[in-house]
Design a protein around this motif. Structure first.
Motif, short mmCIF file in Angstrom:
data_model
loop_
_atom_site.label_atom_id
_atom_site.label_comp_id
_atom_site.label_asym_id
_atom_site.label_seq_id
_atom_site.Cartn_x
_atom_site.Cartn_y
_atom_site.Cartn_z
N TYR A 47 0.86 -1.19 0.00
CA TYR A 47 0.00 0.00 0.00
C TYR A 47 0.89 1.24 0.00
O TYR A 47 2.09 1.18 0.28
N GLY A 48 0.30 2.37 -0.32
CA GLY A 48 1.09 3.59 -0.38
C GLY A 48 2.00 3.60 -1.60
O GLY A 48 1.89 2.77 -2.50
N THR A 49 2.90 4.57 -1.64
CA THR A 49 3.78 4.74 -2.79
C THR A 49 5.24 4.58 -2.37
O THR A 49 5.71 5.26 -1.45
N VAL A 50 5.93 3.70 -3.05
CA VAL A 50 7.38 3.55 -2.88
C VAL A 50 7.99 3.32 -4.26
O VAL A 50 7.32 2.84 -5.17
N SER A 51 9.25 3.71 -4.39
CA SER A 51 9.91 3.54 -5.69
C SER A 51 10.24 2.07 -5.92
O SER A 51 10.32 1.28 -4.99
N ASP A 52 10.45 1.76 -7.18
CA ASP A 52 10.81 0.38 -7.53
C ASP A 52 12.13 -0.01 -6.87
O ASP A 52 12.30 -1.15 -6.42
N ARG A 53 13.07 0.94 -6.79
CA ARG A 53 14.38 0.65 -6.19
C ARG A 53 14.23 0.29 -4.72
O ARG A 53 14.80 -0.68 -4.23
N VAL A 54 13.39 1.07 -4.02
CA VAL A 54 13.19 0.81 -2.59
C VAL A 54 12.45 -0.51 -2.40
O VAL A 54 12.79 -1.30 -1.51
N ARG A 55 11.43 -0.75 -3.21
CA ARG A 55 10.67 -2.01 -3.08
C ARG A 55 11.58 -3.21 -3.28
O ARG A 55 11.49 -4.20 -2.54
N GLU A 56 12.46 -3.13 -4.26
CA GLU A 56 13.39 -4.24 -4.50
C GLU A 56 14.35 -4.43 -3.33
O GLU A 56 14.66 -5.56 -2.94
N ALA A 57 14.81 -3.33 -2.75
CA ALA A 57 15.74 -3.42 -1.61
C ALA A 57 15.04 -4.04 -0.40
O ALA A 57 15.62 -4.88 0.30
N VAL A 58 13.80 -3.61 -0.16
CA VAL A 58 13.04 -4.14 0.98
C VAL A 58 12.73 -5.62 0.76
O VAL A 58 12.86 -6.44 1.68
N THR A 59 12.34 -5.96 -0.45
CA THR A 59 12.01 -7.36 -0.76
C THR A 59 13.24 -8.25 -0.58
O THR A 59 13.16 -9.35 -0.02
N ALA A 60 14.39 -7.77 -1.04
CA ALA A 60 15.63 -8.54 -0.90
C ALA A 60 16.00 -8.72 0.56
O ALA A 60 16.42 -9.80 0.99
N ALA A 61 15.83 -7.65 1.36
CA ALA A 61 16.14 -7.74 2.78
C ALA A 61 15.21 -8.72 3.49
O ALA A 61 15.63 -9.52 4.33
N ALA A 62 13.93 -8.65 3.13
CA ALA A 62 12.95 -9.55 3.74
C ALA A 62 13.26 -11.00 3.41
O ALA A 62 13.15 -11.90 4.26
N ARG A 63 13.69 -11.22 2.17
CA ARG A 63 14.01 -12.59 1.75
C ARG A 63 15.24 -13.11 2.49
O ARG A 63 15.28 -14.24 2.97
N GLU A 64 16.24 -12.25 2.63
CA GLU A 64 17.48 -12.66 3.29
C GLU A 64 17.25 -12.93 4.78
O GLU A 64 17.82 -13.87 5.35
N LEU A 65 16.41 -12.14 5.40
CA LEU A 65 16.12 -12.31 6.83
C LEU A 65 15.02 -13.33 7.10
O LEU A 65 14.71 -13.63 8.25
#
Length: 356
Positions: free
Chosen positions: A34-52
């Protein structure tokens, strides 16, 4: 992170945010969609979530978004192939719409159904699909509706609930199959159902709390009366709630002084037990007994002889109920809708002219 150590199962949004180098609010938006985030930020958050190995807290998400992403479903008997196929229709549509289904079996028991609704409300489901055990005992469903929870009824409607409803044209199907049996010369036609009464005897269709079955019995009795047949209420047998109960009822019927020449089974589980009993008693279908079953279960087409059935649009019943509920959840519907789907009679080899 030490790859040899077990992964932390209590990773929080804050942990993911720190790993991705963003704020907690930004990570929550990216993870929650939800809300607005850039593709770069979404990819970084997704990668962090996957790693953790981040696992979202669904309760916390529901408190933030107002949605749990789940639909609660309560049906009468999940062992019955009818409900199994209907639930498949529900889950297919729900999954495509992004919802997970929580399924509870009521065992056709009103008390269990009421408890199931309470459990689903506690789990904060976004909507309910229910096949009521008793159409006259639905105050718990009224309470759910008054709380603002969207509700769709499956296979069984209610005159007191103004909600989305999907049923099959059961009355006309029963009328049509009864007319066919009468045209074949049958006057001793039994109707057998798992629905029961306190004293295990049928007197009037009002005794039947399950709407779909009541409509079938009303259609059956109406055609019999039109044909001038009397005492047809005595040919309606209730209480076939287990294979053992069904076998006892059918055995008593077929060994009586005036056995039925035809049996209409209200579902395929009952129909299968009728088929077993006729063989055990050394009778022949259709020479000694004509058999028709509601629901086109797999076994009905591979027996000798194959069984004439009322083919119900079972998958479509479930899929349509889910479609109506999802549309309401998405704000695409206003007034409650009632959808009636057509049944189809599939003629096979289990019926013939009555010989006596």
């Amino acid at each position: 992170m030490d790859q040899s150590s077990p992964r932390n199962t209590s990773v929080t949004v804050a942990d993911v945010a720190h790993k991705a180098g963003v704020s907690k609010a930004t990570a929550a938006r990216a993870l929650g969609g939800y809300g607005t985030v850039s593709d770069r930020v979404r990819e970084a958050v997704t990668a962090a979530a996957r790693e953790l190995d981040y696992r979202p807290n669904e309760l916390a998400r529901s408190m933030t978004t107002g949605r749990s992403g789940t639909i609660g479903v309560v049906v009468g008997d999940i062992e019955n192939p009818f409900f199994s196929l209907a639930v498949r229709g529900i889950t297919d549509v729900a999954r495509q719409a992004g919802f997970t289904v929580i399924l509870i079996n009521s065992g056709e028991d009103f008390v269990a159904e009421r408890a199931a609704i309470g459990t689903l409300l506690a789990k904060r489901v976004d909507g309910l699909i229910v096949s009521p055990a008793k159409e006259n005992d639905v105050e718990h469903l009224h309470e759910a509706v008054r709380s603002g929870l969207p509700l769709a009824l499956l296979d069984r409607g209610s005159d007191t609930l103004d909600v989305d409803t999907v049923i099959a044209d059961d009355r006309h199907a029963a009328e049509n199959i009864t007319r066919r049996l009468i045209a074949l010369g049958h006057s001793r036609i039994a109707y057998l159902t798992a629905c029961d009464t306190p004293d295990h005897r049928f007197r009037t269709a009002k005794d039947i709390g399950t709407g779909s079955v009541r409509r079938r019995i009303e259609g059956f009795l109406g055609v019999c009366r039109e044909a001038g047949m009397i005492g047809t209420e005595d040919w309606v047998h209730v209480g076939a709630i287990t294979p053992e109960h069904t076998q006892r009822i059918v055995t008593e019927m077929l060994q009586s002084a005036q056995p039925p020449t035809a049996i209409i089974a209200s579902d395929s589980i009952i129909g299968l037990e009728v088929f077993k009993v006729h063989r055990r008693l050394g009778l022949s279908i259709p020479d000694d007994l004509s058999l028709v079953s509601f629901h086109d279960a797999d076994w009905t087409s591979v027996t000798t002889p194959p069984v004439t059935v009322v083919r119900q649009p079972v998958y479509d019943l479930g899929a349509t109920a889910a479609k109506l509920l999802v549309e309401r959840l998405n704000g695409e519907a206003q007034t409650p809708r009632k959808v009636v789907l057509k049944n189809e009679i599939v003629e096979r080899a289990s019926t013939r002219e009555a010989r006596f």
